[in-house]
Scaffold this motif. Structure first.
Motif, PDB file in Angstrom:
ATOM      1  N   PHE A  21       0.263 -10.464  10.624  1.00 53.85           N
ATOM      2  CA  PHE A  21       0.239 -10.401   9.170  1.00 53.85           C
ATOM      3  C   PHE A  21      -0.999  -9.694   8.636  1.00 53.85           C
ATOM      4  O   PHE A  21      -1.136  -9.523   7.442  1.00 53.85           O
ATOM      5  N   ILE A  24      -0.154  -4.130   7.413  1.00 47.62           N
ATOM      6  CA  ILE A  24       1.078  -3.907   6.666  1.00 47.62           C
ATOM      7  C   ILE A  24       1.328  -2.404   6.581  1.00 47.62           C
ATOM      8  O   ILE A  24       0.480  -1.668   6.087  1.00 47.62           O
ATOM      9  N   LYS A  61       5.844  -5.279  -0.228  1.00 42.29           N
ATOM     10  CA  LYS A  61       5.625  -5.506   1.209  1.00 42.29           C
ATOM     11  C   LYS A  61       4.491  -6.493   1.480  1.00 42.29           C
ATOM     12  O   LYS A  61       4.231  -6.828   2.625  1.00 42.29           O
ATOM     13  N   GLY A  62       3.765  -6.923   0.432  1.00 46.51           N
ATOM     14  CA  GLY A  62       2.717  -7.929   0.628  1.00 46.51           C
ATOM     15  C   GLY A  62       1.297  -7.430   0.488  1.00 46.51           C
ATOM     16  O   GLY A  62       0.350  -8.179   0.701  1.00 46.51           O
ATOM     17  N   ARG A  64      -2.056  -6.616  -1.363  1.00 48.66           N
ATOM     18  CA  ARG A  64      -2.689  -7.233  -2.531  1.00 48.66           C
ATOM     19  C   ARG A  64      -4.029  -6.565  -2.803  1.00 48.66           C
ATOM     20  O   ARG A  64      -4.593  -5.907  -1.925  1.00 48.66           O
TER      21      ARG A  64
END
Length: 164
Positions: A21, A24, A61-62, A64
Motif C-alpha cells: 500500500f 500507487i 486510486k488512493g 492523497r
C-alpha cells in the motif's frame, strides 16, 4: 513479477510498511491528471502532492496530499525517477503533459511513513559507513563520516531503507 526482483546478494527492497500500500501506480488515459504540486517550492524533494481533484484518477486510486511522486513513464519511453525533482518541477511536468495530451501517462506515488527520514546526500558512500555484514538487511548505519548526521535526525544503528 519474480523476474523483476533482485537476488539477495544484490540487495533487497525493504520498507517499514512493505504491505503493497506504500506505492500507487496511476495511469492517466485521456483526462487531465487533476493533481497539483507547490509551484513556489523549488527546493524540497521528492515532490509532494499539494492537492487533488476528488473525481480525478489519482484521488480515486488512493493518492492523497503529502504523497510523493517518485516516477513517471510516458508511452514508449523509459520510466523516469522523480525523487530528486522539486515540487515546482513536478508541477511543470504535469502541466506540460496535460497541455500536450501526453497519454497514456503512468504516475507512481509513494506514501511516506511517519517513522522515516528522507535525506539527500550527493555522494552517500563518502558520508556514511554501513555495517559490512551481508546478512544485515537492510544495512545498518555504523557512523557518519565528514558530516554531522544528527542534524538530519540520523543516528548510528539506523537502517538504510532506500537509497535513490
Amino acid at each position: 513479477s519474480d523476474d523483476d526482483r533482485l537476488d539477495i546478494e544484490d540487495g533487497i527492497e525493504v520498507s517499514d510498511a512493505d504491505d503493497g500500500f506504500n506505492y500507487i501506480d496511476v495511469v492517466i488515459h485521456r483526462e487531465p491528471a487533476k493533481v497539483t504540486f507547490a509551484t513556489q517550492d523549488a527546493t524540497s524533494f521528492p515532490p509532494a502532492v499539494l492537492a487533488l481533484s476528488p473525481k480525478g484518477a489519482c484521488h480515486l486510486k488512493g493518492v492523497r496530499a503529502g504523497d510523493w511522486l517518485i516516477a513517471v513513464k510516458e508511452k514508449e519511453k523509459a520510466e523516469v525517477r522523480t525523487v530528486l525533482w522539486t515540487s515546482q518541477q513536478a508541477e511543470e511536468y504535469i502541466q506540460k503533459t496535460d497541455r500536450d495530451k501526453t497519454r497514456p501517462l503512468l504516475l507512481r506515488f509513494r506514501k511516506p511513513t511517519r517513522a522515516e527520514v528522507h535525506v539527500h546526500v550527493p555522494i552517500p558512500e563518502q558520508f556514511f559507513l554501513f555495517a559490512t555484514d551481508k546478512l544485515e538487511c537492510p544495512p545498518r548505519l555504523q557512523k557518519a563520516v565528514n558530516m554531522d548526521a544528527s542534524k538530519y535526525g540520523i543516528l548510528p544503528g539506523w537502517s538504510a531503507v532506500d537509497i535513490n
